[in-house]
Write an enzyme that holds these catalytic residues in place. Structure first.
Site, PDB file in Angstrom:
ATOM      1  N   LYS A 114       0.821  -1.220   0.000  1.00  0.00           N
ATOM      2  CA  LYS A 114       0.000   0.000   0.000  1.00  0.00           C
ATOM      3  C   LYS A 114       0.844   1.255   0.000  1.00  0.00           C
ATOM      4  O   LYS A 114       0.470   2.257  -0.602  1.00  0.00           O
ATOM      5  CB  LYS A 114      -0.975   0.002   1.182  1.00  0.00           C
ATOM      6  CG  LYS A 114      -2.055  -1.050   1.001  1.00  0.00           C
ATOM      7  CD  LYS A 114      -3.304  -0.775   1.793  1.00  0.00           C
ATOM      8  CE  LYS A 114      -4.396  -1.738   1.341  1.00  0.00           C
ATOM      9  NZ  LYS A 114      -5.623  -1.628   2.071  1.00  0.00           N
ATOM     10  N   LYS A 207      -5.211  -9.232  -6.566  1.00  0.00           N
ATOM     11  CA  LYS A 207      -6.383  -9.396  -5.701  1.00  0.00           C
ATOM     12  C   LYS A 207      -7.502  -8.450  -6.144  1.00  0.00           C
ATOM     13  O   LYS A 207      -7.235  -7.305  -6.507  1.00  0.00           O
ATOM     14  CB  LYS A 207      -5.952  -9.047  -4.270  1.00  0.00           C
ATOM     15  CG  LYS A 207      -6.920  -9.434  -3.196  1.00  0.00           C
ATOM     16  CD  LYS A 207      -6.438  -8.945  -1.834  1.00  0.00           C
ATOM     17  CE  LYS A 207      -6.795  -7.492  -1.616  1.00  0.00           C
ATOM     18  NZ  LYS A 207      -7.158  -7.119  -0.256  1.00  0.00           N
ATOM     19  N   LYS A 210     -10.938  -2.796  -3.685  1.00  0.00           N
ATOM     20  CA  LYS A 210     -11.721  -1.558  -3.835  1.00  0.00           C
ATOM     21  C   LYS A 210     -10.901  -0.474  -4.518  1.00  0.00           C
ATOM     22  O   LYS A 210     -11.435   0.374  -5.207  1.00  0.00           O
ATOM     23  CB  LYS A 210     -12.108  -1.012  -2.458  1.00  0.00           C
ATOM     24  CG  LYS A 210     -12.990  -1.878  -1.632  1.00  0.00           C
ATOM     25  CD  LYS A 210     -13.391  -1.093  -0.377  1.00  0.00           C
ATOM     26  CE  LYS A 210     -13.644  -2.016   0.784  1.00  0.00           C
ATOM     27  NZ  LYS A 210     -12.460  -2.189   1.639  1.00  0.00           N
TER      28      LYS A 210
HETATM   29  N1  AQP Z   1     -10.125 -10.141  -3.033  1.00  0.00           N
HETATM   30  C1  AQP Z   1     -10.473 -10.615  -1.864  1.00  0.00           C
HETATM   31  N2  AQP Z   1     -10.736 -11.919  -1.700  1.00  0.00           N
HETATM   32  C2  AQP Z   1     -11.117 -12.426  -0.489  1.00  0.00           C
HETATM   33  N3  AQP Z   1     -11.267 -11.653   0.615  1.00  0.00           N
HETATM   34  C3  AQP Z   1     -11.027 -10.334   0.493  1.00  0.00           C
HETATM   35  N4  AQP Z   1     -11.088  -9.320   1.371  1.00  0.00           N
HETATM   36  C4  AQP Z   1     -10.748  -8.170   0.741  1.00  0.00           C
HETATM   37  N5  AQP Z   1     -10.461  -8.407  -0.555  1.00  0.00           N
HETATM   38  C5  AQP Z   1     -10.626  -9.747  -0.732  1.00  0.00           C
HETATM   39  C6  AQP Z   1     -11.482  -9.468   2.760  1.00  0.00           C
HETATM   40  O1  AQP Z   1     -12.517  -8.540   3.030  1.00  0.00           O
HETATM   41  C7  AQP Z   1     -12.395  -8.091   4.370  1.00  0.00           C
HETATM   42  C8  AQP Z   1     -12.429  -6.607   4.446  1.00  0.00           C
HETATM   43  O2  AQP Z   1     -11.346  -6.037   3.742  1.00  0.00           O
HETATM   44  P1  AQP Z   1     -11.044  -4.503   3.987  1.00  0.00           P
HETATM   45  O3  AQP Z   1     -12.115  -3.682   3.460  1.00  0.00           O
HETATM   46  O4  AQP Z   1     -10.747  -4.264   5.417  1.00  0.00           O
HETATM   47  O5  AQP Z   1      -9.700  -4.175   3.285  1.00  0.00           O
HETATM   48  P2  AQP Z   1      -8.862  -4.805   2.182  1.00  0.00           P
HETATM   49  O6  AQP Z   1      -8.496  -6.201   2.493  1.00  0.00           O
HETATM   50  O7  AQP Z   1      -7.734  -3.871   2.047  1.00  0.00           O
HETATM   51  O8  AQP Z   1      -9.873  -4.765   0.965  1.00  0.00           O
HETATM   52  P3  AQP Z   1      -9.643  -4.110  -0.411  1.00  0.00           P
HETATM   53  O9  AQP Z   1     -10.829  -4.275  -1.228  1.00  0.00           O
HETATM   54  O10 AQP Z   1      -8.352  -4.598  -0.977  1.00  0.00           O
HETATM   55  O11 AQP Z   1      -9.570  -2.573  -0.040  1.00  0.00           O
HETATM   56  P4  AQP Z   1      -8.528  -1.507  -0.437  1.00  0.00           P
HETATM   57  O12 AQP Z   1      -8.447  -1.532  -1.927  1.00  0.00           O
HETATM   58  O13 AQP Z   1      -9.089  -0.247   0.119  1.00  0.00           O
HETATM   59  O14 AQP Z   1      -7.252  -1.917   0.219  1.00  0.00           O
HETATM   60  C9  AQP Z   1     -11.105  -8.685   4.943  1.00  0.00           C
HETATM   61  O15 AQP Z   1     -11.438  -9.825   5.702  1.00  0.00           O
HETATM   62  C10 AQP Z   1     -10.359  -9.092   3.702  1.00  0.00           C
HETATM   63  O16 AQP Z   1      -9.519 -10.197   3.952  1.00  0.00           O
END
Ligand code: AQP
Length: 347
Positions: A114, A207, A210
């Site tokens: 990040k 992955k 968002k």
């Molecule tokens: N691609 C994924 N596959 C499976 N699980 C996922 N999670 C996120 N992406 C995937 C799970 O969703 C929960 C919440 O995630 P988060 O919102 O706290 O943050 P993150 O993991 O950083 O999600 P993003 O979408 O990747 O957000 P950004 O882009 O903002 O960093 C967690 O349990 C995570 O494991």
């Protein structure tokens, strides 16, 4: 001491939730409600570790809450709130900033991803993010944490923090009436099912996320039926037909991803999906997958939209959840303060 089983998990209001969040975490959250006491959180303190427009953040907190409830989270049964309303999270996180070691945080791959090349310009909060996550969990002495595979390393760090606190203060913990080393549980990750890491629909090596700029890379829980179907139809694949055995998916990340999504949505395993679709072309498989996605996600999006029309009700749910969460966390935090040697009323 045997800790009472308790579930904690959270999601960041950093944009619209997507299929990865749903399959990796939320489906398990909903399932665990049947068997456990659950605490589910919209982790807005985590969200501000990267820049958030304040009006957008407020909207996203409500949107994520609406999506949770639309997906089946019952705010009467489980505790549902946004993190910033319960100060115990931030207070315990500070304690853990003083327990965790720099060397531990330096190993966190998510910070490296990040922060990217501009590491010097990343916020201190982004670096200390895993300490806040440990506080989220341990403020409730939660024993089980349903998350996607990407959170495994952070969960291991939470366990290390719990263990170090238990060891560092073992004498005081005994005086407080606990068995040696048993103030905090070592929380268990719950990373199960065929879709623990959902990948981008445009690139099977990344992955689903968002923050990925391409909207076509993910299915949002706010997408309408036509958009969902279009994204599935346009998902990247390879030219070969689907294999009949799971082993045949190795080296085919896009195929493996779509089969995993199908399995998770239909409550089956990849092998069962391939038993049905092995040997068939992607065009046929994608039609079935699009239908499945629309059938499962369409009603969630619709219900979330309906709930968003009454933001006051969403806010009431969050305030009520925060009151319940505070009642659980405050006594634990007070004990932590006593163990540390802080002076407080009644200490
Ligand atoms: N691609 C994924 N596959 C499976 N699980 C996922 N999670 C996120 N992406 C995937 C799970 O969703 C929960 C919440 O995630 P988060 O919102 O706290 O943050 P993150 O993991 O950083 O999600 P993003 O979408 O990747 O957000 P950004 O882009 O903002 O960093 C967690 O349990 C995570 O494991």
């Amino acid at each position: 001491m045997k800790f009472q089983e308790r579930v904690f998990s959270g999601m960041q209001p950093t944009g619209s939730l997507h299929l990865g969040n749903y399959l990796g975490a939320m489906l398990k959250w909903i399932d665990l409600q049947k068997t456990h006491d659950c605490i589910y959180c919209v982790v807005d303190l985590h969200a501000i570790t990267v820049w958030q427009d304040p009006a957008g953040l407020r909207q996203a907190i409500r949107q994520v809450t609406a999506a949770y409830i639309a997906a089946g989270l019952d705010p009467e049964k489980s505790i549902l709130f946004n993190q910033s309303q319960v100060s115990a999270h931030a207070e315990l996180a500070w304690v853990f900033n003083c327990v965790a070691r720099l060397g531990w945080l330096n190993r966190m791959t998510q910070f490296k991803e990040k922060a990217g090349k501009d590491r010097e310009n990343a916020s201190v909060g982004l670096y200390a993010y895993p300490n806040l996550m440990a506080a989220d969990i341990l403020a409730y002495r939660a024993t089980h944490v349903p998350v996607g595979d990407d959170q495994k390393q952070h969960l291991e760090l939470s366990r290390d923090i719990a263990q170090k606190f238990n060891n560092d203060f073992s004498d005081q913990i005994k005086v407080a009436g606990y068995e040696e080393g048993e103030f905090f549980p070592l929380p268990e990750p719950v990373i199960t099912g065929p879709a623990t890491r959902v990948m981008s629909l445009r690139d099977g090596s990344r992955k689903m996320s968002k923050s990925e700029p391409s909207e076509m890379s993910r299915i949002n829980l706010t997408d309408d039926n036509d958009t969902i179907a279009k994204k599935v139809r346009k998902a990247k694949t390879d030219p070969a037909p689907l294999p009949s055995e799971v082993e045949g998916l190795s080296g085919r990340p896009e195929a493996e991803n779509l089969v995993g999504i199908f399995a998770a949505l239909s409550g089956s395993e990849k092998a069962e999906v391939l038993a049905e679709f092995g040997g068939r072309q992607f065009s046929e498989f994608k039609s079935a997958l699009a239908e499945l996605c629309v059938a499962q996600l369409g009603p969630i999006a619709e219900e979330a939209r309906r709930r968003m029309q009454d933001p006051d009700e969403i806010d009431r749910i969050l305030v009520n959840g925060a009151d319940r969460a505070r009642q659980l966390a405050q006594p634990i935090l007070s004990e932590v303060k006593d163990i540390l040697g802080f002076v407080r009323p009644g200490s």
